[in-house]
Scaffold this motif. Structure first.
Motif, mmCIF file in Angstrom:
data_model
loop_
_atom_site.group_PDB
_atom_site.id
_atom_site.type_symbol
_atom_site.label_atom_id
_atom_site.label_comp_id
_atom_site.label_asym_id
_atom_site.label_seq_id
_atom_site.Cartn_x
_atom_site.Cartn_y
_atom_site.Cartn_z
ATOM 1 N N GLY A 94 0.855 -1.185 0.000
ATOM 2 C CA GLY A 94 0.000 0.000 0.000
ATOM 3 C C GLY A 94 0.887 1.229 0.000
ATOM 4 O O GLY A 94 2.001 1.200 0.511
ATOM 5 N N PRO A 95 0.430 2.310 -0.607
ATOM 6 C CA PRO A 95 1.260 3.501 -0.649
ATOM 7 C C PRO A 95 1.586 3.989 0.766
ATOM 8 O O PRO A 95 0.753 3.889 1.653
ATOM 9 C CB PRO A 95 0.372 4.514 -1.375
ATOM 10 N N ARG A 96 2.783 4.471 0.932
ATOM 11 C CA ARG A 96 3.189 4.932 2.253
ATOM 12 C C ARG A 96 2.688 6.351 2.504
ATOM 13 O O ARG A 96 2.555 7.150 1.597
ATOM 14 C CB ARG A 96 4.707 4.896 2.365
ATOM 15 N N GLN A 97 2.446 6.618 3.754
ATOM 16 C CA GLN A 97 2.000 7.950 4.129
ATOM 17 C C GLN A 97 2.988 8.511 5.103
ATOM 18 O O GLN A 97 3.607 7.771 5.837
ATOM 19 C CB GLN A 97 0.656 7.863 4.849
ATOM 20 N N ARG A 98 3.099 9.801 5.125
ATOM 21 C CA ARG A 98 3.952 10.424 6.123
ATOM 22 C C ARG A 98 3.396 10.108 7.514
ATOM 23 O O ARG A 98 2.180 10.062 7.695
ATOM 24 C CB ARG A 98 3.956 11.937 5.910
ATOM 25 N N GLY A 99 4.291 9.850 8.461
ATOM 26 C CA GLY A 99 3.827 9.564 9.821
ATOM 27 C C GLY A 99 3.276 8.167 9.955
ATOM 28 O O GLY A 99 2.366 7.930 10.721
ATOM 29 N N GLY A 100 3.810 7.207 9.203
ATOM 30 C CA GLY A 100 3.404 5.829 9.369
ATOM 31 C C GLY A 100 2.305 5.434 8.402
ATOM 32 O O GLY A 100 1.799 6.258 7.654
ATOM 33 N N PRO B 185 -4.660 -2.001 13.499
ATOM 34 C CA PRO B 185 -3.831 -0.881 13.952
ATOM 35 C C PRO B 185 -2.888 -0.422 12.842
ATOM 36 O O PRO B 185 -2.517 -1.205 11.974
ATOM 37 C CB PRO B 185 -3.049 -1.454 15.134
ATOM 38 N N GLY B 186 -2.508 0.848 12.894
ATOM 39 C CA GLY B 186 -1.579 1.366 11.892
ATOM 40 C C GLY B 186 -0.150 0.962 12.213
ATOM 41 O O GLY B 186 0.146 0.460 13.290
ATOM 42 N N MET B 187 0.747 1.166 11.245
ATOM 43 C CA MET B 187 2.158 0.870 11.448
ATOM 44 C C MET B 187 2.918 2.168 11.663
ATOM 45 O O MET B 187 2.629 3.167 10.986
ATOM 46 C CB MET B 187 2.722 0.200 10.193
ATOM 47 N N GLY C 142 3.015 4.489 13.846
ATOM 48 C CA GLY C 142 2.291 5.700 14.194
ATOM 49 C C GLY C 142 1.164 6.070 13.252
ATOM 50 O O GLY C 142 0.503 7.091 13.445
ATOM 51 N N GLY C 143 0.937 5.264 12.243
ATOM 52 C CA GLY C 143 -0.182 5.529 11.336
ATOM 53 C C GLY C 143 -1.501 5.272 12.048
ATOM 54 O O GLY C 143 -1.545 4.535 13.036
ATOM 55 N N GLU C 144 -2.567 5.893 11.561
ATOM 56 C CA GLU C 144 -3.846 5.720 12.231
ATOM 57 C C GLU C 144 -4.426 4.346 11.916
ATOM 58 O O GLU C 144 -4.049 3.713 10.920
ATOM 59 C CB GLU C 144 -4.816 6.825 11.820
ATOM 60 N N ALA C 145 -5.342 3.895 12.788
ATOM 61 C CA ALA C 145 -5.946 2.582 12.598
ATOM 62 C C ALA C 145 -6.946 2.631 11.451
ATOM 63 O O ALA C 145 -7.487 3.685 11.131
ATOM 64 C CB ALA C 145 -6.633 2.141 13.885
ATOM 65 N N GLY C 146 -7.182 1.471 10.858
ATOM 66 C CA GLY C 146 -8.192 1.374 9.803
ATOM 67 C C GLY C 146 -9.601 1.418 10.392
ATOM 68 O O GLY C 146 -9.780 1.515 11.603
ATOM 69 N N ASP C 147 -10.580 1.337 9.541
ATOM 70 C CA ASP C 147 -11.969 1.382 9.974
ATOM 71 C C ASP C 147 -12.581 -0.015 9.935
ATOM 72 O O ASP C 147 -12.055 -0.912 9.298
ATOM 73 C CB ASP C 147 -12.794 2.306 9.062
ATOM 74 N N LEU C 148 -13.691 -0.150 10.644
ATOM 75 C CA LEU C 148 -14.443 -1.401 10.611
ATOM 76 C C LEU C 148 -15.733 -1.160 9.833
ATOM 77 O O LEU C 148 -16.478 -0.228 10.129
ATOM 78 C CB LEU C 148 -14.761 -1.856 12.038
ATOM 79 N N TYR C 149 -15.959 -1.971 8.823
ATOM 80 C CA TYR C 149 -17.201 -1.883 8.048
ATOM 81 C C TYR C 149 -18.104 -3.041 8.452
ATOM 82 O O TYR C 149 -17.681 -4.200 8.438
ATOM 83 C CB TYR C 149 -16.909 -1.989 6.546
ATOM 84 N N LEU C 150 -19.323 -2.724 8.826
ATOM 85 C CA LEU C 150 -20.289 -3.766 9.168
ATOM 86 C C LEU C 150 -21.343 -3.841 8.072
ATOM 87 O O LEU C 150 -22.022 -2.857 7.781
ATOM 88 C CB LEU C 150 -20.978 -3.448 10.505
ATOM 89 N N GLU C 151 -21.464 -5.007 7.466
ATOM 90 C CA GLU C 151 -22.530 -5.204 6.479
ATOM 91 C C GLU C 151 -23.771 -5.688 7.231
ATOM 92 O O GLU C 151 -23.716 -6.681 7.944
ATOM 93 C CB GLU C 151 -22.104 -6.243 5.441
ATOM 94 N N ILE C 152 -24.857 -4.973 7.032
ATOM 95 C CA ILE C 152 -26.052 -5.201 7.851
ATOM 96 C C ILE C 152 -27.015 -6.182 7.181
ATOM 97 O O ILE C 152 -27.320 -6.063 6.002
ATOM 98 C CB ILE C 152 -26.790 -3.857 8.111
ATOM 99 N N ALA C 153 -27.468 -7.137 7.974
ATOM 100 C CA ALA C 153 -28.564 -8.018 7.546
ATOM 101 C C ALA C 153 -29.570 -8.052 8.690
ATOM 102 O O ALA C 153 -29.201 -7.830 9.848
ATOM 103 C CB ALA C 153 -28.045 -9.414 7.238
#
Lengths: 106, 335
Positions: free
Chosen positions: B141-147, B214-216, B218-229
């Protein structure tokens, strides 16, 4: 199993009009842009804003679809065309199930 | 995980990976791959409707992880199953023989795929723990400044229709299929307390900020997507934002017209049935479906329900109708 029920988390509905960038989608799933490009070429994904690849935007609700595509490819050894076919059939099954459920008497 | 032997106090039990894949011990590598692929297609959590699919898929993955690799397979084959079972039965639990892995280089951790949390204690007693399943720098994945930002998680959850109707705070247990750094499926069961927004619909997704990987650095954590049924509801069926209700009515209510009580998720309402309504007629209660910017409607489908003709009075009434009403329900069929 971890329990994390001390805090109440607020969930937001992902609106299909919300868009994310190609880079965001790649980071979301940990994949290369080239792979997403293949999904687009197979018609699995439709960029919300067409044009230059660098400017591609995708509907935010395509995140789970890309995750599913990735799992199908890795776990079942499918190529991108196979992934596209599987996803289309899964969509159709989901639609049919929904219709069946809406018409079944309780 | 499907164990074939009783667990012992120490918990480690011998696993017959050949049995898991349904092959005999002398099959070729190709045969093992075919058996694994068959099971993976059958039990893949994205595809399978079987209740214990996730467990079976995990077991097949673990077995394949060992048997696809000629070195691991050879080392595994050195363990005498009967001896392993016997030592388990003695209460000591399974212990690999001291020199079982001599001449192989994989010991001390590290295997090609999977998440250590995902494989059994038996697997770990042989091959050690894998690398911690952090977000995969290898995946590019492309790198971002700050992790680097962590990956997003996706999970499917079932909620009650009422919770979507009013909004609610619920504990949701997720069994999220996910991919780890090496790209293999892992599973994690988590319980989260989530405020479900009013008006969410089946097939929509909810996003929980920062609840992904969790991010690497110092990067921010990802999000959680909930698919609703929605869980199946005893009265209402769901069609997008609309709700459908089968409403039983008496023959005279349908014939003469009546005002009857009808349930809605917000409580019972009075519904006017026009005279000469037939079975199957759909009556629309505007805006009584799922709430939202464009609220759905509730459709009551009339189901004419006959009183049983099981006493003299009821029979007499039916006989009088038969005598006095010139009615052929099959007129349209030409008979």
């Amino acid at each position: 199993m971890s329990r994390d029920t001390d805090t109440v988390l607020t969930a937001y509905v992902v609106e299909s009009q919300t868009t994310i960038t190609l880079g965001h989608l790649c980071r979301s799933c940990g994949v290369h842009a080239e792979w997403v490009q293949q999904l687009v070429a197979e018609g699995v994904l439709e960029p919300a804003a067409a044009g230059e690849r660098e400017r591609w935007a995708f509907s935010a609700d395509s995140v789970p679809r890309v995750h599913t595509a990735l799992r199908l490819q890795r776990d079942l050894g499918l190529n991108v065309s196979g992934v596209a076919l599987a996803l289309e059939l899964m969509d159709e099954i989901r639609t049919l199930r929904r219709q069946l459920d809406a018409h079944q008497e309780r | 995980m499907a164990g074939h032997f009783d667990s012992t106090e120490t918990g480690v039990e011998y696993k017959d990976y050949y049995k898991t894949l349904g092959v005999s011990r002398d099959v070729s590598a190709d045969e093992i791959k075919r058996a694994y692929r068959r099971l993976a297609r059958k039990y893949h959590p994205d595809v399978s409707k079987e209740p214990d699919a996730a467990d079976k898929f995990r077991a097949a993955n673990e077995a394949y992880e060992v048997l696809k690799d000629p070195e691991k397979r050879a080392a595994y084959d050195r363990i005498d199953p009967d001896e392993a079972r016997a030592s388990g039965a003695r209460g000591g639990g399974f212990q690999p023989p001291p020199d079982w892995d001599r001449g192989f280089e994989f010991h001390g951790g590290g295997y090609t795929g999977g998440d250590s949390a995902d494989f059994s204690d038996f697997f770990e007693s042989l091959f050690g723990r894998g690398f911690a399943g952090g977000p995969g720098a290898a995946a590019g994945g492309p790198r971002q400044r700050g992790g680097m930002r962590g990956r997003d998680h996706v999970a499917r959850v079932e909620i009650d229709l009422e919770d979507a109707f009013t909004g609610a705070t619920r504990d949701l247990t997720l069994n999220a299929p996910d991919t780890d750094a090496q790209g293999r499926v892992t599973h994690r069961e988590r319980t989260l307390r989530v405020r479900i927004p009013k008006g969410v619909r089946a097939g929509q997704q909810l996003r929980l900020s920062g609840q992904g990987m969790p991010g690497m650095a110092g990067g921010e954590a990802g999000d959680l997507y909930l698919e609703i049924a929605f869980r199946a509801h005893p009265h209402f069926r769901v069609d997008g934002a609309d709700l459908i209700l089968d409403l039983p009515v008496a023959p005279w209510e349908a014939a003469l017209g009546a005002t009857v009580k009808a349930p809605t998720p917000a409580g019972p309402v009075d519904l006017r049935i026009p005279p000469n309504s037939n079975g199957g007629r759909r009556l629309r209660l505007k805006g009584r479906g799922l709430p939202g910017a464009t609220p759905g409607d509730l459709y009551a489908v009339l189901r004419i329900t006959l009183p049983p003709a099981d006493d003299e009075a009821a029979r007499a009434l039916y006989e009088r109708m038969a005598d006095e009403l010139a009615f052929n329900p099959r007129a349209r069929l030409g008979v």
